[in-house]
Scaffold this active site. Structure first.
Site, PDB file in Angstrom:
ATOM      1  N   ASP A 198       0.851  -1.178   0.000  1.00 55.56           N
ATOM      2  CA  ASP A 198       0.000   0.000   0.000  1.00 55.56           C
ATOM      3  C   ASP A 198       0.891   1.233   0.000  1.00 55.56           C
ATOM      4  O   ASP A 198       2.083   1.148   0.274  1.00 55.56           O
ATOM      5  CB  ASP A 198      -0.890  -0.009   1.255  1.00 55.56           C
ATOM      6  CG  ASP A 198      -1.761   1.240   1.370  1.00 55.56           C
ATOM      7  OD1 ASP A 198      -2.459   1.551   0.404  1.00 55.56           O
ATOM      8  OD2 ASP A 198      -1.717   1.915   2.408  1.00 55.56           O
ATOM      9  N   SER A 199       0.283   2.394  -0.243  1.00 61.11           N
ATOM     10  CA  SER A 199       1.033   3.649  -0.226  1.00 61.11           C
ATOM     11  C   SER A 199       1.495   4.006   1.179  1.00 61.11           C
ATOM     12  O   SER A 199       2.347   4.856   1.350  1.00 61.11           O
ATOM     13  CB  SER A 199       0.149   4.780  -0.765  1.00 61.11           C
ATOM     14  OG  SER A 199      -1.018   4.886   0.021  1.00 61.11           O
ATOM     15  N   TYR A 235      -0.595   8.344  -2.704  1.00 59.88           N
ATOM     16  CA  TYR A 235      -0.676   7.945  -4.120  1.00 59.88           C
ATOM     17  C   TYR A 235      -1.855   8.631  -4.814  1.00 59.88           C
ATOM     18  O   TYR A 235      -1.876   8.759  -6.025  1.00 59.88           O
ATOM     19  CB  TYR A 235      -0.908   6.431  -4.225  1.00 59.88           C
ATOM     20  CG  TYR A 235       0.329   5.568  -4.069  1.00 59.88           C
ATOM     21  CD1 TYR A 235       1.541   6.093  -3.609  1.00 59.88           C
ATOM     22  CD2 TYR A 235       0.268   4.212  -4.384  1.00 59.88           C
ATOM     23  CE1 TYR A 235       2.655   5.283  -3.460  1.00 59.88           C
ATOM     24  CE2 TYR A 235       1.382   3.396  -4.241  1.00 59.88           C
ATOM     25  CZ  TYR A 235       2.567   3.926  -3.780  1.00 59.88           C
ATOM     26  OH  TYR A 235       3.663   3.115  -3.644  1.00 59.88           O
ATOM     27  N   GLY A 236      -2.838   9.037  -4.025  1.00 58.23           N
ATOM     28  CA  GLY A 236      -4.129   9.471  -4.581  1.00 58.23           C
ATOM     29  C   GLY A 236      -4.097  10.666  -5.503  1.00 58.23           C
ATOM     30  O   GLY A 236      -5.007  10.890  -6.285  1.00 58.23           O
ATOM     31  N   CYS A 253      -4.335  -1.198  -1.994  1.00 58.11           N
ATOM     32  CA  CYS A 253      -4.448   0.241  -2.204  1.00 58.11           C
ATOM     33  C   CYS A 253      -5.366   0.431  -3.395  1.00 58.11           C
ATOM     34  O   CYS A 253      -5.121  -0.145  -4.458  1.00 58.11           O
ATOM     35  CB  CYS A 253      -3.059   0.809  -2.491  1.00 58.11           C
ATOM     36  SG  CYS A 253      -3.042   2.486  -3.145  1.00 58.11           S
ATOM     37  N   GLU A 302      -4.551   9.453   9.106  1.00 60.05           N
ATOM     38  CA  GLU A 302      -3.144   9.288   9.496  1.00 60.05           C
ATOM     39  C   GLU A 302      -2.796  10.151  10.704  1.00 60.05           C
ATOM     40  O   GLU A 302      -1.884   9.838  11.454  1.00 60.05           O
ATOM     41  CB  GLU A 302      -2.218   9.588   8.310  1.00 60.05           C
ATOM     42  CG  GLU A 302      -2.514   8.643   7.155  1.00 60.05           C
ATOM     43  CD  GLU A 302      -1.320   8.307   6.277  1.00 60.05           C
ATOM     44  OE1 GLU A 302      -0.235   8.870   6.500  1.00 60.05           O
ATOM     45  OE2 GLU A 302      -1.491   7.472   5.377  1.00 60.05           O
ATOM     46  N   CYS A 312     -11.255   3.462  -0.406  1.00 55.34           N
ATOM     47  CA  CYS A 312      -9.865   3.740  -0.056  1.00 55.34           C
ATOM     48  C   CYS A 312      -9.613   2.965   1.221  1.00 55.34           C
ATOM     49  O   CYS A 312     -10.481   2.942   2.104  1.00 55.34           O
ATOM     50  CB  CYS A 312      -9.653   5.240   0.174  1.00 55.34           C
ATOM     51  SG  CYS A 312      -8.056   5.623   0.912  1.00 55.34           S
ATOM     52  N   HIS A 317      -7.989   3.489   3.775  1.00 60.46           N
ATOM     53  CA  HIS A 317      -8.028   4.253   5.035  1.00 60.46           C
ATOM     54  C   HIS A 317      -9.466   4.338   5.581  1.00 60.46           C
ATOM     55  O   HIS A 317      -9.665   4.464   6.780  1.00 60.46           O
ATOM     56  CB  HIS A 317      -7.557   5.696   4.800  1.00 60.46           C
ATOM     57  CG  HIS A 317      -6.084   5.863   4.678  1.00 60.46           C
ATOM     58  ND1 HIS A 317      -5.376   5.476   3.574  1.00 60.46           N
ATOM     59  CD2 HIS A 317      -5.179   6.393   5.538  1.00 60.46           C
ATOM     60  CE1 HIS A 317      -4.096   5.774   3.753  1.00 60.46           C
ATOM     61  NE2 HIS A 317      -3.952   6.336   4.931  1.00 60.46           N
TER      62      HIS A 317
END
Length: 279
Positions: A16-17, A48-49, A79, A158, A190, A192
């Site tokens: 993943d990023s 990455y988005g 991701c 995050e 996503c 997250h």
């Protein structure tokens, strides 16, 4: 595909990023407890988005190259952005199975919707790729898909602001637009976003089905391993003889570890930092 015992006991590569893909790793740990995982978080190059397809494909190739040095038997792109932009490209170059998180999520949303109106939230790159829309239409062209980029969600997650009033206000602004479309299913597009699940549930109410592609991906991985004869036959040892879950990052190992330990079912002792540009 020919398999031997060595193959079956090899790890699953998950990347993943950054930390979002840990929601996928968590579901694999819960649902496939015999499997070992090598996780790579590209923390030096997150997010990455907002990056282009060319860049994401280059990153994905480097990470897959690294994971191959760890003798993995299958790879999960945990991701949405990399699944949307790089999966088709890298799949052709590999001789081991690789899956992304988008197809499993799209499939479940199609079976969940009753009024055929599905919402998708994700990063700008994922939304601009229209990959969820494309895969949903392939399954059922009568479905209308409403997409919404939510670029502020990742930094808020995050930061650890999962239940903060600021996050709630941001979420309400993003989601109001989709709620006006009378959707009955919402894809958390996503990795997250499952961490904001309870906050999103509060805003959208009980009537909307929330689709978590992380869970669906772990299920699809289990089916894939069974089909290919790659399931690990060993019962998890207690205590484990080898480290069943290994973690690598491209930067900020300490911050990654702190976050990982807040969401994973067990504590990570070591996280190795590598220079991903060498791969």
């Amino acid at each position: 595909m020919e398999t031997n015992h060595m193959d079956c006991r090899a790890s699953i590569g998950v990347f993943d990023s950054g930390v979002g893909g840990l929601t996928v790793a968590r579901e694999i740990m819960r649902n496939l407890p015999k499997e070992h995982i090598v996780y790579f978080g590209d923390t030096a190059r997150v997010p990455y988005g907002s990056k282009s397809k060319v860049t994401i494909v280059r990153y994905a190739r480097q990470i897959i190259h690294f994971l191959r040095t760890q003798d993995v038997k299958a790879i999960v792109i945990a991701c949405n952005t990399a699944s949307a932009l790089a999966l088709d490209e890298v799949e052709k170059e590999l001789d081991i199975p690789i899956i992304g998180v988008i197809r499993p999520g799209a499939r479940v949303a199609v079976s969940a919707t009753r009024n055929r109106r599905i919402g998708v939230i994700g990063t700008e790159s994922t939304i601009n790729s229209h990959m969820y829309q494309k895969l949903i239409y392939e399954e059922d062209p009568a479905i209308t898909v409403y997409e919404k980029a939510c670029p502020l969600f990742c930094p808020l997650v995050e930061e650890g602001w999962l239940k903060d009033s600021v996050t709630k206000e941001v979420a309400r602004r993003y989601l109001d637009e989709l709620l006006e479309k009378d959707i009955d299913s919402l894809i958390l597009g996503c990795t997250h976003y499952p961490l904001l699940r309870s906050l999103i549930r509060e805003i959208v109410g009980e009537k909307i089905t929330l689709v978590n592609p992380a869970y669906e991906t772990a299920k699809e991985l289990g089916e894939l391993l069974k089909r290919e004869g790659l399931e690990n036959p060993d019962e998890p040892a207690d205590p484990p003889a080898t480290e069943p879950y290994r973690f690598f990052v491209s930067d900020m190992a300490e911050k990654f570890g702190h976050f990982a330990n807040s969401i994973l079912p067990y504590d990570i002792e070591t996280i190795q930092k590598i220079n991903i540009e060498e791969y």
